[in-house]
Design a protein around this motif. Structure first.
Motif, PDB file in Angstrom:
ATOM      1  N   TYR A  19       0.852  -1.196   0.000  1.00 43.93           N
ATOM      2  CA  TYR A  19       0.000   0.000   0.000  1.00 43.93           C
ATOM      3  C   TYR A  19       0.889   1.248   0.000  1.00 43.93           C
ATOM      4  CZ  TYR A  19      -4.296  -2.591   1.113  1.00 43.93           C
ATOM      5  OH  TYR A  19      -5.381  -3.427   1.076  1.00 43.93           O
ATOM      6  N   ASN A  20       0.483   2.273  -0.744  1.00 42.71           N
ATOM      7  CA  ASN A  20       1.219   3.537  -0.684  1.00 42.71           C
ATOM      8  C   ASN A  20       0.825   4.298   0.584  1.00 42.71           C
ATOM      9  OD1 ASN A  20      -1.248   4.867  -1.181  1.00 42.71           O
ATOM     10  ND2 ASN A  20      -0.877   4.961  -3.383  1.00 42.71           N
ATOM     11  N   GLN A  21       1.421   5.468   0.773  1.00 41.62           N
ATOM     12  CA  GLN A  21       1.195   6.217   2.012  1.00 41.62           C
ATOM     13  C   GLN A  21      -0.282   6.568   2.209  1.00 41.62           C
ATOM     14  OE1 GLN A  21       3.312   9.929   2.277  1.00 41.62           O
ATOM     15  NE2 GLN A  21       3.037  10.096   4.474  1.00 41.62           N
ATOM     16  N   GLN A  22      -0.961   6.927   1.134  1.00 39.25           N
ATOM     17  CA  GLN A  22      -2.372   7.295   1.247  1.00 39.25           C
ATOM     18  C   GLN A  22      -3.222   6.082   1.615  1.00 39.25           C
ATOM     19  OE1 GLN A  22      -3.653  10.438   1.007  1.00 39.25           O
ATOM     20  NE2 GLN A  22      -5.606   9.568   1.604  1.00 39.25           N
ATOM     21  N   LEU A  23      -2.989   4.965   0.950  1.00 38.51           N
ATOM     22  CA  LEU A  23      -3.800   3.779   1.212  1.00 38.51           C
ATOM     23  C   LEU A  23      -3.556   3.193   2.599  1.00 38.51           C
ATOM     24  CD1 LEU A  23      -3.578   1.970  -2.250  1.00 38.51           C
ATOM     25  CD2 LEU A  23      -5.568   3.149  -1.281  1.00 38.51           C
ATOM     26  N   THR A  24      -2.370   3.451   3.169  1.00 40.72           N
ATOM     27  CA  THR A  24      -2.111   2.920   4.509  1.00 40.72           C
ATOM     28  C   THR A  24      -2.916   3.641   5.581  1.00 40.72           C
ATOM     29  OG1 THR A  24      -0.181   4.364   4.773  1.00 40.72           O
ATOM     30  CG2 THR A  24       0.218   2.134   3.973  1.00 40.72           C
ATOM     31  N   ARG A  25      -3.615   4.722   5.219  1.00 39.69           N
ATOM     32  CA  ARG A  25      -4.488   5.412   6.176  1.00 39.69           C
ATOM     33  C   ARG A  25      -5.837   4.696   6.293  1.00 39.69           C
ATOM     34  NH1 ARG A  25      -4.928  11.367   4.256  1.00 39.69           N
ATOM     35  NH2 ARG A  25      -5.651  11.715   6.385  1.00 39.69           N
ATOM     36  N   ILE A  26      -5.874   3.475   5.905  1.00 35.59           N
ATOM     37  CA  ILE A  26      -7.080   2.663   5.807  1.00 35.59           C
ATOM     38  C   ILE A  26      -7.959   2.724   7.047  1.00 35.59           C
ATOM     39  CG2 ILE A  26      -5.550   0.700   6.310  1.00 35.59           C
ATOM     40  CD1 ILE A  26      -7.632  -1.186   5.304  1.00 35.59           C
ATOM     41  N   TYR A  27      -7.370   2.602   8.252  1.00 31.78           N
ATOM     42  CA  TYR A  27      -8.205   2.483   9.446  1.00 31.78           C
ATOM     43  C   TYR A  27      -8.815   3.819   9.855  1.00 31.78           C
ATOM     44  CZ  TYR A  27      -5.748  -1.881   9.170  1.00 31.78           C
ATOM     45  OH  TYR A  27      -5.236  -3.061   8.690  1.00 31.78           O
ATOM     46  N   GLY A  28      -8.175   4.915   9.478  1.00 29.36           N
ATOM     47  CA  GLY A  28      -8.800   6.221   9.677  1.00 29.36           C
ATOM     48  C   GLY A  28     -10.053   6.355   8.836  1.00 29.36           C
ATOM     49  N   PHE A  29      -9.970   5.943   7.552  1.00 31.80           N
ATOM     50  CA  PHE A  29     -11.136   6.022   6.668  1.00 31.80           C
ATOM     51  C   PHE A  29     -12.224   5.044   7.089  1.00 31.80           C
ATOM     52  CE2 PHE A  29      -7.887   7.635   3.536  1.00 31.80           C
ATOM     53  CZ  PHE A  29      -8.389   8.922   3.487  1.00 31.80           C
ATOM     54  N   MET A  30     -11.827   3.821   7.455  1.00 38.85           N
ATOM     55  CA  MET A  30     -12.822   2.837   7.874  1.00 38.85           C
ATOM     56  C   MET A  30     -13.492   3.260   9.179  1.00 38.85           C
ATOM     57  SD  MET A  30     -12.942   0.762   5.436  1.00 38.85           S
ATOM     58  CE  MET A  30     -11.927   0.747   3.957  1.00 38.85           C
ATOM     59  N   GLY A  31     -12.708   3.862  10.068  1.00 44.41           N
ATOM     60  CA  GLY A  31     -13.292   4.378  11.298  1.00 44.41           C
ATOM     61  C   GLY A  31     -14.288   5.493  11.029  1.00 44.41           C
ATOM     62  N   GLU A  32     -13.996   6.308  10.027  1.00 43.83           N
ATOM     63  CA  GLU A  32     -14.921   7.378   9.641  1.00 43.83           C
ATOM     64  C   GLU A  32     -16.255   6.786   9.185  1.00 43.83           C
ATOM     65  OE1 GLU A  32     -15.117  10.786   6.122  1.00 43.83           O
ATOM     66  OE2 GLU A  32     -13.172  10.136   6.888  1.00 43.83           O
ATOM     67  N   ILE A  33     -16.206   5.716   8.422  1.00 46.38           N
ATOM     68  CA  ILE A  33     -17.433   5.065   7.945  1.00 46.38           C
ATOM     69  C   ILE A  33     -18.190   4.426   9.117  1.00 46.38           C
ATOM     70  CG2 ILE A  33     -18.348   3.217   6.481  1.00 46.38           C
ATOM     71  CD1 ILE A  33     -15.918   3.762   4.612  1.00 46.38           C
ATOM     72  N   ILE A  34     -17.467   3.794  10.029  1.00 43.95           N
ATOM     73  CA  ILE A  34     -18.125   3.177  11.191  1.00 43.95           C
ATOM     74  C   ILE A  34     -18.782   4.243  12.053  1.00 43.95           C
ATOM     75  CG2 ILE A  34     -17.733   1.875  13.319  1.00 43.95           C
ATOM     76  CD1 ILE A  34     -15.390   0.464  11.852  1.00 43.95           C
ATOM     77  N   CYS A  35     -18.078   5.349  12.299  1.00 50.04           N
ATOM     78  CA  CYS A  35     -18.632   6.444  13.102  1.00 50.04           C
ATOM     79  C   CYS A  35     -19.889   7.004  12.445  1.00 50.04           C
ATOM     80  CB  CYS A  35     -17.584   7.535  13.276  1.00 50.04           C
ATOM     81  SG  CYS A  35     -18.164   8.994  14.164  1.00 50.04           S
ATOM     82  N   SER A  36     -19.844   7.233  11.149  1.00 50.95           N
ATOM     83  CA  SER A  36     -21.002   7.761  10.428  1.00 50.95           C
ATOM     84  C   SER A  36     -22.175   6.793  10.497  1.00 50.95           C
ATOM     85  CB  SER A  36     -20.634   8.020   8.963  1.00 50.95           C
ATOM     86  OG  SER A  36     -19.544   8.910   8.862  1.00 50.95           O
ATOM     87  N   SER A  37     -21.882   5.505  10.367  1.00 43.63           N
ATOM     88  CA  SER A  37     -22.936   4.482  10.429  1.00 43.63           C
ATOM     89  C   SER A  37     -23.546   4.412  11.827  1.00 43.63           C
ATOM     90  CB  SER A  37     -22.365   3.115  10.032  1.00 43.63           C
ATOM     91  OG  SER A  37     -21.829   3.147   8.735  1.00 43.63           O
TER      92      SER A  37
END
Length: 395
Positions: A239-257
């Protein structure tokens, strides 16, 4: 009267809103806001005037993958409060009803954090913020019409399609599917709500919220359980640097849900507020005068000209300086080009009685326009730009 004030103070809720910071920044002075340096465990240095997410139980070292969630985890595990919140050093919930345009994401864009904007958006008004927070169970950002939001693959009809349109740019679609499957295992009700939320047209993002303690703890227990399981299924090796931020983005989706699920239940009070996004968070430069009785301050206004055009007038000015005086040159450039600043500094170097400093004309114009309305160029605004100068030459 004194007894009533003491009783009121004793009944006030303990509100702790973590402000995730990864770089020095101007921040509001507000007892409800707790600046937290994220990634402290792996940071080159510790910033002053804030808490650190590597104290106590923490996941600080995972900040490159978890982003601001390392601050969220830290307050969950180490801070006692009646309300918990999270925002970012450049993005804050706006608790004041202000007449300001919103962008497509429902955000108010502001040029910089200044005394004017802090006052305008009420970011230092503890009483005003407290009143809104304490009458609600959750305060969060605005719902956005996802159809209007652009993606690398054009506008999309649902929140899910919006996220998957960022496949291999922000996230990997297969990781999102893995996360949703794990969420359905950990919390079937929130998992079902997540599918429903993502198949809708409203989008909630940015991990900015304030929640009553029991809701916050419930969300964190679920969210970090899901992310911990997801970590075991995802290989970040390529994964590149941007894609390694995966858990921040997934956490954002969980929080929104989770917020969607809470709001849909109808059992809680949820308030959506605009977010204020600051484009510039460093202190707005305002140079102090160079000391000395025979110092002459000189202002070069190149806010409307290309930087390279300064070379000829600057060379002419330097050729006419007098050895008995010191010259304090302040140059407002239209573009902050490092090579131009370096060239002009080098041009001044042979003159020991000349110092030169540069100001970002675009930033100054944005700040002044926001505070005073449309400005007729920088020259009439010199008392605001350089308030410590009593007089100066303008070239």
């Amino acid at each position: 009267m004194h007894q009533n004030q003491e009783n009121q103070k004793n009944t006030m809720k303990n509100i702790q809103i973590a402000v995730a910071c990864h770089k020095p920044s101007v921040l509001p002075t507000n007892a409800l806001l707790m600046p937290v340096q994220v990634g402290s465990a792996i940071a080159a240095r510790r910033m002053e005037g804030m808490r650190y997410d590597d104290e106590g139980e923490n996941i600080s070292a995972k900040n490159p993958q978890y982003c601001e969630l390392t601050a969220q985890y830290w307050i969950w595990k180490n801070v006692e409060a009646d309300y918990y919140g999270l925002c970012h050093y450049r993005r804050f919930l706006c608790f004041r009803d202000v007449d300001a345009p919103r962008n497509l994401r429902g955000q108010i864009e502001s040029a910089a954090i200044t005394p004017f904007t802090l006052a305008r958006f009420g970011l230092e008004d503890e009483a005003e913020m407290r009143a809104v927070i304490e009458e609600n169970d959750i305060v969060c950002g605005p719902l956005q019409d996802v159809v209007k939001l652009y993606t690398p693959r054009g506008n999309q009809p649902t929140a899910l399609r919006h996220w998957t349109a960022h496949d291999r740019a922000l996230i990997m679609t297969e990781d999102l599917e893995r996360m949703l499957a794990i969420l359905e295992e950990v919390s079937p009700e929130v998992g079902a709500a997540a599918r429903e939320y993502l198949n809708g047209k409203q989008f909630l993002g940015f991990n900015c919220f304030v929640m009553r303690a029991e809701l916050f703890r419930q969300m964190c227990a679920m969210e970090f359980a899901v992310l911990e399981k997801l970590e075991k299924e995802v290989d970040l090796t390529h994964y590149n640097q941007q894609l390694t931020r995966i858990y921040g983005f997934m956490g954002e989706i969980i929080c929104s849900s989770y917020i969607y699920w809470i709001e849909k239940s109808g059992k809680y009070r949820v308030r959506h507020l605009p977010l204020v996004y600051f484009n510039y968070t460093d202190p707005v430069p305002s140079p102090a005068p160079v000391a000395g009785e025979k110092t002459i301050p000189v202002f070069f206004d190149f806010s409307q000209e290309e930087s390279f055009l300064l070379a000829a007038p600057l060379r002419s000015f330097l050729e006419h300086t007098e050895p008995g005086y010191r010259y304090d040159l302040i140059v407002a450039l239209r573009r902050q080009e490092a090579y131009a600043q370096s060239a002009f500094t080098e041009l001044c170097a042979p003159y020991e009685n000349v110092s030169i400093r540069f100001l970002d004309a675009g930033l100054l114009e944005s700040v002044l326009t926001e505070a005073h309305g449309a400005v007729p160029g920088l020259l009439p605004c010199l008392p605001w730009i350089l308030p410590e100068y009593r007089r100066m030459l303008v070239y």
